[in-house]
Design a protein around this motif. Sequence first.
Motif, PDB file in Angstrom:
ATOM      1  N   ASN A   1       4.044   0.596   9.100  1.00  7.30           N
ATOM      2  CA  ASN A   1       3.529   1.556   8.420  1.00  7.30           C
ATOM      3  C   ASN A   1       2.393   2.373   8.663  1.00  7.30           C
ATOM      4  OD1 ASN A   1       4.725   2.958   6.237  1.00  7.30           O
ATOM      5  ND2 ASN A   1       3.877   1.809   4.599  1.00  7.30           N
ATOM      6  N   ILE A   2       1.827   2.049   9.968  1.00  5.32           N
ATOM      7  CA  ILE A   2       0.726   2.463  10.501  1.00  5.32           C
ATOM      8  C   ILE A   2       0.882   3.791  11.050  1.00  5.32           C
ATOM      9  CG2 ILE A   2      -1.514   1.973  11.725  1.00  5.32           C
ATOM     10  CD1 ILE A   2      -1.164  -0.884  11.291  1.00  5.32           C
ATOM     11  N   SER A   3       0.455   5.074  10.299  1.00  5.84           N
ATOM     12  CA  SER A   3       1.066   6.446  11.025  1.00  5.84           C
ATOM     13  C   SER A   3      -0.128   6.668  11.930  1.00  5.84           C
ATOM     14  CB  SER A   3       0.769   7.142   9.738  1.00  5.84           C
ATOM     15  OG  SER A   3      -0.473   7.660   9.495  1.00  5.84           O
TER      16      SER A   3
ATOM     17  N   PRO B   1      -6.768   5.589  11.358  1.00 11.31           N
ATOM     18  CA  PRO B   1      -7.780   5.041  12.284  1.00 11.31           C
ATOM     19  C   PRO B   1      -7.821   4.030  13.019  1.00 11.31           C
ATOM     20  CG  PRO B   1      -8.754   5.197  10.041  1.00 11.31           C
ATOM     21  CD  PRO B   1      -7.184   5.683   9.858  1.00 11.31           C
ATOM     22  N   ALA B   2      -6.948   3.072  12.629  1.00 12.49           N
ATOM     23  CA  ALA B   2      -6.703   1.747  13.317  1.00 12.49           C
ATOM     24  C   ALA B   2      -5.964   2.147  14.882  1.00 12.49           C
ATOM     25  CB  ALA B   2      -5.782   0.861  12.565  1.00 12.49           C
TER      26      ALA B   2
ATOM     27  N   PRO C   1      -7.682   5.126  20.030  1.00 16.40           N
ATOM     28  CA  PRO C   1      -7.705   4.542  21.445  1.00 16.40           C
ATOM     29  C   PRO C   1      -9.086   3.649  21.435  1.00 16.40           C
ATOM     30  CG  PRO C   1      -7.197   6.967  21.609  1.00 16.40           C
ATOM     31  CD  PRO C   1      -7.524   6.690  20.106  1.00 16.40           C
ATOM     32  N   LEU C   2     -10.282   4.149  20.942  1.00 13.28           N
ATOM     33  CA  LEU C   2     -11.376   3.449  21.072  1.00 13.28           C
ATOM     34  C   LEU C   2     -11.347   2.056  20.256  1.00 13.28           C
ATOM     35  CD1 LEU C   2     -14.098   6.124  20.766  1.00 13.28           C
ATOM     36  CD2 LEU C   2     -13.311   5.020  22.865  1.00 13.28           C
ATOM     37  N   ASP C   3     -10.584   1.928  19.345  1.00 16.77           N
ATOM     38  CA  ASP C   3     -10.321   0.670  18.600  1.00 16.77           C
ATOM     39  C   ASP C   3      -9.178  -0.251  19.179  1.00 16.77           C
ATOM     40  OD1 ASP C   3     -12.379   1.249  17.077  1.00 16.77           O
ATOM     41  OD2 ASP C   3     -11.435   2.146  15.501  1.00 16.77           O
ATOM     42  N   ASN C   4      -8.748   0.139  20.501  1.00 21.52           N
ATOM     43  CA  ASN C   4      -7.414  -0.835  21.020  1.00 21.52           C
ATOM     44  C   ASN C   4      -7.815  -0.833  22.650  1.00 21.52           C
ATOM     45  OD1 ASN C   4      -5.620  -1.217  18.622  1.00 21.52           O
ATOM     46  ND2 ASN C   4      -6.150   0.970  18.374  1.00 21.52           N
TER      47      ASN C   4
ATOM     48  N   PHE D   1      -6.524  -3.190   1.148  1.00 21.04           N
ATOM     49  CA  PHE D   1      -5.298  -2.385   1.599  1.00 21.04           C
ATOM     50  C   PHE D   1      -5.102  -2.413   2.984  1.00 21.04           C
ATOM     51  CE2 PHE D   1      -3.825   1.580   3.830  1.00 21.04           C
ATOM     52  CZ  PHE D   1      -2.756   1.591   2.820  1.00 21.04           C
ATOM     53  N   PHE D   2      -3.898  -2.668   3.117  1.00 20.18           N
ATOM     54  CA  PHE D   2      -3.120  -2.692   4.427  1.00 20.18           C
ATOM     55  C   PHE D   2      -2.063  -1.841   4.452  1.00 20.18           C
ATOM     56  CE2 PHE D   2      -5.259  -6.914   4.313  1.00 20.18           C
ATOM     57  CZ  PHE D   2      -6.070  -6.680   5.706  1.00 20.18           C
ATOM     58  N   PRO D   3      -1.716  -0.939   5.520  1.00 12.79           N
ATOM     59  CA  PRO D   3      -0.475  -0.074   5.375  1.00 12.79           C
ATOM     60  C   PRO D   3       0.996  -0.750   5.087  1.00 12.79           C
ATOM     61  CG  PRO D   3      -2.121   0.550   6.958  1.00 12.79           C
ATOM     62  CD  PRO D   3      -2.224  -0.866   6.601  1.00 12.79           C
ATOM     63  N   PHE D   4       0.841  -2.076   5.470  1.00 13.22           N
ATOM     64  CA  PHE D   4       2.243  -2.671   5.630  1.00 13.22           C
ATOM     65  C   PHE D   4       2.438  -3.797   4.384  1.00 13.22           C
ATOM     66  CE2 PHE D   4      -0.257  -5.997   7.905  1.00 13.22           C
ATOM     67  CZ  PHE D   4      -1.278  -5.354   8.420  1.00 13.22           C
ATOM     68  N   THR D   5       1.433  -3.860   3.472  1.00 13.18           N
ATOM     69  CA  THR D   5       1.518  -4.635   2.333  1.00 13.18           C
ATOM     70  C   THR D   5       1.158  -3.962   1.364  1.00 13.18           C
ATOM     71  OG1 THR D   5      -0.531  -5.668   2.918  1.00 13.18           O
ATOM     72  CG2 THR D   5       1.229  -6.772   3.497  1.00 13.18           C
ATOM     73  N   GLU D   6       1.870  -4.341   0.169  1.00  8.10           N
ATOM     74  CA  GLU D   6       1.704  -3.694  -1.117  1.00  8.10           C
ATOM     75  C   GLU D   6       1.849  -4.586  -2.343  1.00  8.10           C
ATOM     76  OE1 GLU D   6      -0.330  -1.126  -2.078  1.00  8.10           O
ATOM     77  OE2 GLU D   6       0.006  -1.341  -4.159  1.00  8.10           O
ATOM     78  N   PRO D   7       1.103  -5.176  -3.119  1.00  3.44           N
ATOM     79  CA  PRO D   7      -0.547  -4.990  -2.974  1.00  3.44           C
ATOM     80  C   PRO D   7      -0.781  -5.994  -2.040  1.00  3.44           C
ATOM     81  CG  PRO D   7       0.270  -6.546  -4.671  1.00  3.44           C
ATOM     82  CD  PRO D   7       1.342  -6.041  -4.431  1.00  3.44           C
TER      83      PRO D   7
END
Length: 333
Positions: free
Chosen positions: A144-146, A150-151, A154-157, A255-261
């Motif tokens: 679910n990370i579109s 920002p994650a 490319p500079l963060d990976n 918040f994580f895009p793949f969990t709620e809550p």
Amino acid sequence: MDAAKEIAEYERAALAAIAAAADAEALEAARVEFLGKKKGRLKNLQKLLGQVSAEERPVLGQKFNDVKTRVTAALEARRAELDRPAAAVEGIDVTLPGKPLRLGKRHPLTQTIGEFKSIMARLGFSVVDGPEIEDEKHNFEALNISAIHPARDPLDNFYLATAESRSGGPLLLRSQTSTVQIRVMENTPPPVRIVSLGRVYRPDTIDATHSCMFHQMEGLWIAEGVTLADLKTVLRLFATSYLGDDVTIRFRPSFFPFTEPSVEVDMHWGDDWMEIGGAGMVDPNVLRSVGYDPEQVTGFAFGLGIERFCMRRHGITDIRRFYENDVRFLQQF
Ligand code: FA5
């Protein structure tokens, strides 16, 4: 001639000749001379004994036998000594005791990983593995990370410059073990209850609690009726099993895009709190993307930093110690 003197003189000469024999040949010559049956000095002594008086004979006979035994023993001992293979090779004394081998041990993180697995096994979780080189689908999209998140910058990976996945997209070193959640759910119908432990990579600035390569333990439990209360119970049981009953952990909304809550998990350390992981109830979008029915099953996932637990257990104050390969550090575990 005094027989007693002759016997003593015989012994002295025999022992001297045996000791002086530098090789097998010289020793054999000494044997023939002093112990030879046919002629030689032993024979002469025996002749001499034949001539002594009847009352002297038993004492001298005993003496003669004792000397013969000692000379024979000295000869055997010298022979064994000369037979020994290169008793002193030049510069190496092979008769000295050897240096004990230093026994290796498993790395503290490997030990920790083993302990984590057995704690989680007792809580009913089985262990699975996943690849460290991933595609964007498993590291981001299915979580679910579109594309604009920002994650994914490319500079963060650590993207691999040229490699491409079979589906044509770019490849990267996984930045989290959450990739394994997707791989497991894609291939297994619910219920699932797994953990996966391994390396992850992020170009983070390195400091006492951050490394660009570190380890995570991912957990995933999907079944009918699994709730956030189960998540808190499992994480508390896990933390106290590894760190002892006096460890306090707290949950913060996050918040994580793949969990709620979603929650962030901290543990108390000294006067402070240290973040140890992220967790939450798996987002219905993620369940649907792997073909699960969110109306039927629910569940939680968590991702914990393995190093930080090990640091707290052993009082290690700098994460870099794990990777420096300094035996003075490593041999303490
Ligand atoms: C994650 O990686 C999420 N995948 C966790 C998750 C899993 C959330 C499942 C929800 C469901 P986060 O980026 O916060 O979250 O990292 C989790 C933990 O990894 C951190 O709490 C920390 O303990 C550890 N960690 C993160 N970055 C580093 C680093 N550079 N060095 C050492 N440990 C790190």
